[in-house]
Design an enzyme around this catalytic site. Structure first.
Site, PDB file in Angstrom:
ATOM      1  N   ARG A  31       0.809  -1.218   0.000  1.00 60.58           N
ATOM      2  CA  ARG A  31       0.000   0.000   0.000  1.00 60.58           C
ATOM      3  C   ARG A  31       0.849   1.278   0.000  1.00 60.58           C
ATOM      4  NH1 ARG A  31      -5.445  -0.469   1.380  1.00 60.58           N
ATOM      5  NH2 ARG A  31      -6.194  -2.453   0.608  1.00 60.58           N
ATOM      6  N   ARG A  35      -3.210   6.556   0.080  1.00 60.41           N
ATOM      7  CA  ARG A  35      -3.654   7.722   0.824  1.00 60.41           C
ATOM      8  C   ARG A  35      -2.663   8.339   1.793  1.00 60.41           C
ATOM      9  NH1 ARG A  35      -9.105   5.295   2.854  1.00 60.41           N
ATOM     10  NH2 ARG A  35      -7.641   3.579   2.994  1.00 60.41           N
ATOM     11  N   ARG A  44      -6.206  11.992  -7.186  1.00 58.32           N
ATOM     12  CA  ARG A  44      -7.440  11.212  -7.077  1.00 58.32           C
ATOM     13  C   ARG A  44      -8.691  12.083  -6.876  1.00 58.32           C
ATOM     14  NH1 ARG A  44      -8.666   6.605  -4.884  1.00 58.32           N
ATOM     15  NH2 ARG A  44     -10.703   7.461  -5.324  1.00 58.32           N
ATOM     16  N   ASP A  80      -6.422  -2.728  -7.711  1.00 56.90           N
ATOM     17  CA  ASP A  80      -7.027  -3.304  -6.513  1.00 56.90           C
ATOM     18  C   ASP A  80      -7.352  -4.761  -6.791  1.00 56.90           C
ATOM     19  OD1 ASP A  80      -8.180  -2.385  -3.738  1.00 56.90           O
ATOM     20  OD2 ASP A  80      -9.571  -3.848  -4.548  1.00 56.90           O
ATOM     21  N   TYR A 155     -14.944 -11.660  -0.213  1.00 53.58           N
ATOM     22  CA  TYR A 155     -15.652 -10.421  -0.594  1.00 53.58           C
ATOM     23  C   TYR A 155     -16.916 -10.742  -1.380  1.00 53.58           C
ATOM     24  CZ  TYR A 155     -11.973  -7.306   1.065  1.00 53.58           C
ATOM     25  OH  TYR A 155     -11.097  -6.617   1.861  1.00 53.58           O
TER      26      TYR A 155
HETATM   27  O1  CP3 Z   1       0.008  -1.552  -2.553  1.00 55.04           O
HETATM   28  C1  CP3 Z   1      -0.176  -0.599  -3.323  1.00 55.04           C
HETATM   29  O2  CP3 Z   1       0.249   0.531  -3.093  1.00 55.04           O
HETATM   30  C2  CP3 Z   1      -0.891  -0.835  -4.645  1.00 55.04           C
HETATM   31  C3  CP3 Z   1      -2.266  -0.624  -4.653  1.00 55.04           C
HETATM   32  C4  CP3 Z   1      -3.245  -1.544  -3.921  1.00 55.04           C
HETATM   33  C5  CP3 Z   1      -4.551  -1.114  -3.574  1.00 55.04           C
HETATM   34  N1  CP3 Z   1      -5.230  -2.183  -3.092  1.00 55.04           N
HETATM   35  C6  CP3 Z   1      -5.058   0.245  -3.758  1.00 55.04           C
HETATM   36  C7  CP3 Z   1      -6.171   0.692  -2.919  1.00 55.04           C
HETATM   37  C8  CP3 Z   1      -3.140  -2.898  -3.569  1.00 55.04           C
HETATM   38  C9  CP3 Z   1      -1.955  -3.850  -3.686  1.00 55.04           C
HETATM   39  C10 CP3 Z   1      -4.419  -3.288  -3.060  1.00 55.04           C
HETATM   40  C11 CP3 Z   1      -4.728  -4.655  -2.659  1.00 55.04           C
HETATM   41  C12 CP3 Z   1      -5.914  -4.905  -1.824  1.00 55.04           C
HETATM   42  N2  CP3 Z   1      -7.166  -4.373  -1.917  1.00 55.04           N
HETATM   43  C13 CP3 Z   1      -5.943  -5.878  -0.807  1.00 55.04           C
HETATM   44  C14 CP3 Z   1      -4.785  -6.753  -0.419  1.00 55.04           C
HETATM   45  C15 CP3 Z   1      -3.810  -5.983   0.395  1.00 55.04           C
HETATM   46  C16 CP3 Z   1      -4.177  -5.819   1.834  1.00 55.04           C
HETATM   47  O3  CP3 Z   1      -4.201  -4.675   2.265  1.00 55.04           O
HETATM   48  O4  CP3 Z   1      -4.380  -6.819   2.518  1.00 55.04           O
HETATM   49  C17 CP3 Z   1      -7.229  -5.869  -0.250  1.00 55.04           C
HETATM   50  C18 CP3 Z   1      -7.714  -6.749   0.885  1.00 55.04           C
HETATM   51  C19 CP3 Z   1      -7.997  -4.916  -0.972  1.00 55.04           C
HETATM   52  C20 CP3 Z   1      -9.426  -4.561  -0.787  1.00 55.04           C
HETATM   53  C21 CP3 Z   1      -9.510  -3.133  -0.432  1.00 55.04           C
HETATM   54  N3  CP3 Z   1      -9.517  -2.128  -1.370  1.00 55.04           N
HETATM   55  C22 CP3 Z   1      -9.533  -2.535   0.851  1.00 55.04           C
HETATM   56  C23 CP3 Z   1      -9.541  -3.295   2.160  1.00 55.04           C
HETATM   57  C24 CP3 Z   1      -9.521  -1.143   0.665  1.00 55.04           C
HETATM   58  C25 CP3 Z   1      -9.441  -0.052   1.721  1.00 55.04           C
HETATM   59  C26 CP3 Z   1     -10.775   0.512   2.057  1.00 55.04           C
HETATM   60  C27 CP3 Z   1     -10.621   1.824   2.774  1.00 55.04           C
HETATM   61  O5  CP3 Z   1     -10.917   2.851   2.151  1.00 55.04           O
HETATM   62  O6  CP3 Z   1     -10.184   1.825   3.936  1.00 55.04           O
HETATM   63  C28 CP3 Z   1      -9.523  -0.905  -0.717  1.00 55.04           C
HETATM   64  C29 CP3 Z   1      -9.473   0.394  -1.402  1.00 55.04           C
HETATM   65  C30 CP3 Z   1      -8.133   0.795  -1.872  1.00 55.04           C
HETATM   66  N4  CP3 Z   1      -7.301   0.001  -2.621  1.00 55.04           N
HETATM   67  C31 CP3 Z   1      -7.514   2.044  -1.686  1.00 55.04           C
HETATM   68  C32 CP3 Z   1      -6.294   2.004  -2.346  1.00 55.04           C
HETATM   69  C33 CP3 Z   1      -5.269   3.086  -2.500  1.00 55.04           C
HETATM   70  C34 CP3 Z   1      -8.116   3.205  -0.940  1.00 55.04           C
HETATM   71  C35 CP3 Z   1      -9.126   3.861  -1.834  1.00 55.04           C
HETATM   72  C36 CP3 Z   1      -8.943   5.348  -1.961  1.00 55.04           C
HETATM   73  O7  CP3 Z   1      -7.824   5.862  -1.911  1.00 55.04           O
HETATM   74  O8  CP3 Z   1      -9.975   5.982  -2.169  1.00 55.04           O
END
Ligand code: CP3
Length: 348
Positions: A31, A35, A44, A80, A155
């Site tokens: 990640r 953010r 974004r 994602d 999910y």
């Molecule tokens: O790692 C990186 O920097 C690359 C980008 C990345 C994202 N999601 C961007 C994202 C990666 C590798 C993921 C993988 C992902 N997504 C996982 C596996 C990694 C982990 O953390 O265990 C999982 C379980 C998800 C599902 C998911 N998508 C979650 C739990 C969330 C967060 C929700 C929240 O807002 O708290 C997302 C959204 C997400 N994916 C964001 C980002 C940057 C946040 C959305 C935003 O910025 O508006």
């Protein structure tokens, strides 16, 4: 720290993943694109999460931001785990502060019709984005990734994030035939998504099974491992090292390695020393700084980083990372400092 050669194949990250000697311990952060960075929030603004993942210009920009800022040893493609599901037509959204939300949870055999095969034509923007990123990355490797069948299934079946995974486990044990059929399809989608990224030029892939620590080892081996193995084997002929990561996986590490990983990701609950004892010398390890420690005073953080670098040096290969993703409120300057420290203390 720059790589001594100009090919990603000779980078510290790829070499560590292959358990070869390295000039320094490579470091990146799960990640890292997201953010915690003001420049991320800026680009974004007004663009939905899924929409931003489908715009190659934005994907390339966001992927590069942490590389430019922190000097990490790898980029990870901004996307994602649910992007390939949306690409094949599953009605879902990523809700800020919540995560992926599926309009109609997956519960019956009839729902299988909503999970078709993924082909590269479903995700042309991924191939395009990878091309744009590679042009800027030079010798720094790009990590492609996908969500593993179990985490994707959770999910889909729960309809969103879940603490107990009760509907998922009910299907797994109550209708194993449906479970295996669903996970077979998810393995094809995950593997296909990894393959598109690797064929476009990603040098490493990571399969995220973030929530698989909710399972016992027996359930993991019966219901999950065969499908994760299929997903990872989708890139077997492409010569890209494979990282496999989940959280709360202390009891599952060896079984996750045996699913076909080269590198096993370790969360912060298991020390790298214990992980190595469970994994033996067949795998490199990745991890495992507790992301909450990035909020601690520098002296405490420095001690923890040094100790992980020292433990990792005893493993057959070590990629420094957090034990889970960067928390959104993290001070990005602390991340940069951690990268510098890892490079400094590990320089050989
Ligand atoms: O790692 C990186 O920097 C690359 C980008 C990345 C994202 N999601 C961007 C994202 C990666 C590798 C993921 C993988 C992902 N997504 C996982 C596996 C990694 C982990 O953390 O265990 C999982 C379980 C998800 C599902 C998911 N998508 C979650 C739990 C969330 C967060 C929700 C929240 O807002 O708290 C997302 C959204 C997400 N994916 C964001 C980002 C940057 C946040 C959305 C935003 O910025 O508006």
């Amino acid at each position: 720290m720059t790589n001594s050669s100009n090919s990603p194949r000779d980078s510290a990250l790829v070499r560590a993943a292959r358990r070869q000697s390295v000039s320094h311990t490579p470091v990146w952060f799960m990640r890292q694109a997201g953010r915690s960075l003001p420049e991320y929030r800026k680009v974004r603004e007004g663009v939905g999460m899924l929409d931003s993942c489908r715009r190659p210009d934005l994907v390339a920009e966001i992927t590069m931001q942490p590389v430019r800022r922190h000097g990490v040893d790898a980029a990870i493609l901004f996307s994602d785990i649910v992007v390939p599901l949306a690409a094949v037509g599953v009605d879902l959204d990523i809700v800020a502060g919540v995560g992926p939300v599926v309009a109609q949870p997956f519960r019956t055999h009839a729902d299988l019709d909503r999970i078709p095969e993924l082909t590269p034509e479903h995700v042309p923007y991924i191939t395009e984005a990878v091309g744009m990123v590679l042009a800027e990355l030079g010798a720094t490797p790009l990590i492609g990734f996908a969500g593993a069948p179990f985490t994707l299934a959770s999910y889909l079946i729960e309809g969103g994030p879940s603490k107990n995974h009760e509907h998922t486990k009910a299907m797994m044990h109550g209708d194993p035939e449906l479970w295996h059929e669903l996970c077979g399809r998810l393995a094809q989608i995950a593997g296909g998504f990894l393959r598109v990224q690797a064929q476009a030029g990603a040098s490493v892939v990571q399969l995220f099974d973030s929530w698989v620590g909710a399972l016992s080892r027996t359930d993991y081996e019966t219901f999950v491992q065969p499908h994760s193995r299929v997903a990872l084997s989708a890139v077997a002929d492409l010569d890209v090292p494979k990282i496999h990561f989940g959280t709360v996986t202390g009891e599952l590490l060896a079984s996750m390695g045996a699913a076909g990983a080269d590198v096993v990701g370790v969360d912060f609950r298991t020390s790298l020393t214990d992980a190595r004892a469970r994994l033996g010398d067949r795998y490199a390890v990745q991890g495992n700084l507790d992301p909450a420690l990035l909020f601690a005073p520098w002296s405490a953080l420095e001690k923890a980083v040094r100790s992980i670098v020292a433990e990792g040096a005893l493993a057959p290969g070590h990629i420094f990372n957090l034990g889970h993703g960067v928390l959104p409120e993290t001070d990005p300057e602390v991340l940069t400092r951690v990268v510098q420290l890892v490079h400094e203390v590990s320089a050989r």
